[in-house]
Design a protein around this motif. Structure first.
Motif, PDB file in Angstrom:
ATOM      1  N   UNK A   1      91.327  11.256  65.578  1.00  0.00           N
ATOM      2  CA  UNK A   1      90.848  12.477  66.223  1.00  0.00           C
ATOM      3  C   UNK A   1      90.808  12.349  67.745  1.00  0.00           C
ATOM      4  N   UNK A   2      91.021  11.134  68.256  1.00  0.00           N
ATOM      5  CA  UNK A   2      91.008  10.913  69.709  1.00  0.00           C
ATOM      6  C   UNK A   2      92.410  10.937  70.302  1.00  0.00           C
ATOM      7  N   UNK A   3      93.385  11.408  69.549  1.00  0.00           N
ATOM      8  CA  UNK A   3      94.735  11.504  70.091  1.00  0.00           C
ATOM      9  C   UNK A   3      95.586  10.301  69.757  1.00  0.00           C
ATOM     10  N   UNK A   4      96.759  10.255  70.367  1.00  0.00           N
ATOM     11  CA  UNK A   4      97.758   9.269  69.943  1.00  0.00           C
ATOM     12  C   UNK A   4      97.686   7.960  70.717  1.00  0.00           C
ATOM     13  N   UNK A   5      96.954   7.886  71.822  1.00  0.00           N
ATOM     14  CA  UNK A   5      97.034   6.674  72.652  1.00  0.00           C
ATOM     15  C   UNK A   5      96.440   5.456  71.948  1.00  0.00           C
ATOM     16  N   UNK A   6      95.403   5.683  71.156  1.00  0.00           N
ATOM     17  CA  UNK A   6      94.797   4.557  70.442  1.00  0.00           C
ATOM     18  C   UNK A   6      95.748   4.019  69.388  1.00  0.00           C
ATOM     19  N   UNK A   7      96.317   4.899  68.592  1.00  0.00           N
ATOM     20  CA  UNK A   7      97.216   4.428  67.534  1.00  0.00           C
ATOM     21  C   UNK A   7      98.510   3.867  68.134  1.00  0.00           C
ATOM     22  N   UNK A   8      98.949   4.413  69.262  1.00  0.00           N
ATOM     23  CA  UNK A   8     100.127   3.850  69.932  1.00  0.00           C
ATOM     24  C   UNK A   8      99.832   2.435  70.419  1.00  0.00           C
TER      25      UNK A   8
END
Length: 239
Positions: free
Chosen positions: A223-230
């Motif tokens: 839910x915090x966007x893609x930067x964490x998973x990237x």
């Protein structure tokens, strides 16, 4: 303990003998089918599963060992409970951590297939890795992910893979992402996090069982966007 669980020392029914042969197969699918059958074969089936797990104890765990462990855990008989406590007190996945983080609660919930609880605990453990500020806010910055120990990420990933028939985990998600050419617009729908332009709503929109698409879990702070998973996918843990 081993003497009491060695079916090789007594006669087995032809069906059980065939299932034992299937456990030794090179085909993971055949092994999983044998485990499913042995899980309903009473004490003799449990004996064969215990023998199998002991024979695999020195090998890196696979989903096959994960399913055998889960079958014995679910049997919940005095004999299987004592066996697991004696030989696999923390499960079949080594709970290694370079930060003294305890991953046993995650393991327990995954074995019980309580995937929503396991997902919440996974985020808690990641925040514990990141430090006190992250634990207080209960979410991550991508810069914190970059500093995670390789050992810890690999432990969490292995737990998810081994206890989901290889369907969930960061490395599974990463392979799907790479398979899309790192195209996020293709990736999100493929793992069930978005449909068209609509993001999947937490928690009820997600599928908390093995009917979910491959790579559906864990949610990785999504839910915090893609930067964490990237940051997770680019972490040295997978190289």
């Amino acid at each position: 303990m081993t003497d009491s669980i060695a079916p090789s020392e007594r006669d087995l029914s032809p069906d059980l003998d065939a299932l034992r042969s299937q456990l030794d197969s090179d085909s993971e699918k055949t092994q999983l089918q044998a485990i499913a059958a042995l899980a309903t074969a009473g004490e003799e089936g449990s004996d064969l599963l215990m023998e199998f797990l002991l024979s695999r104890k020195s090998h890196p765990p696979t989903p096959v060992e994960g399913e055998a462990y889960k079958s014995l855990y679910t049997a919940n008989s005095p004999k299987t409970t004592a066996f697991l406590q004696d030989h696999f007190p923390k499960g079949v996945v080594p709970l290694d951590s370079d930060s003294a983080v305890d991953y046993f609660p995650v393991q327990q919930e995954l074995v019980r297939e309580n995937f929503q609880t396991a997902d919440r605990l996974t985020l808690e453990k990641l925040c514990e890795l990141a430090g006190p500020r992250s634990r207080q806010r209960n979410w991550l910055y991508f810069s914190e992910v970059e500093r995670f120990p390789t050992t810890d990420l690999q432990t969490l990933d292995t737990l998810w893979r081994i206890h989901s028939l290889g369907q969930f985990g960061y490395s599974v998600q990463r392979q799907i992402w790479l398979g899309t050419g790192k195209n996020w617009d293709k990736f999100w729908p493929k793992i069930g996090w978005r449909s068209g332009r609509t993001w999947t709503r937490y928690p009820d929109g997600f599928t908390w069982n093995l009917e979910a698409p491959a790579g559906h879990l864990p949610l990785s702070n999504q839910l915090r966007g893609r930067r964490v998973i990237e940051a997770l996918f680019n972490h040295p843990a997978w190289k």
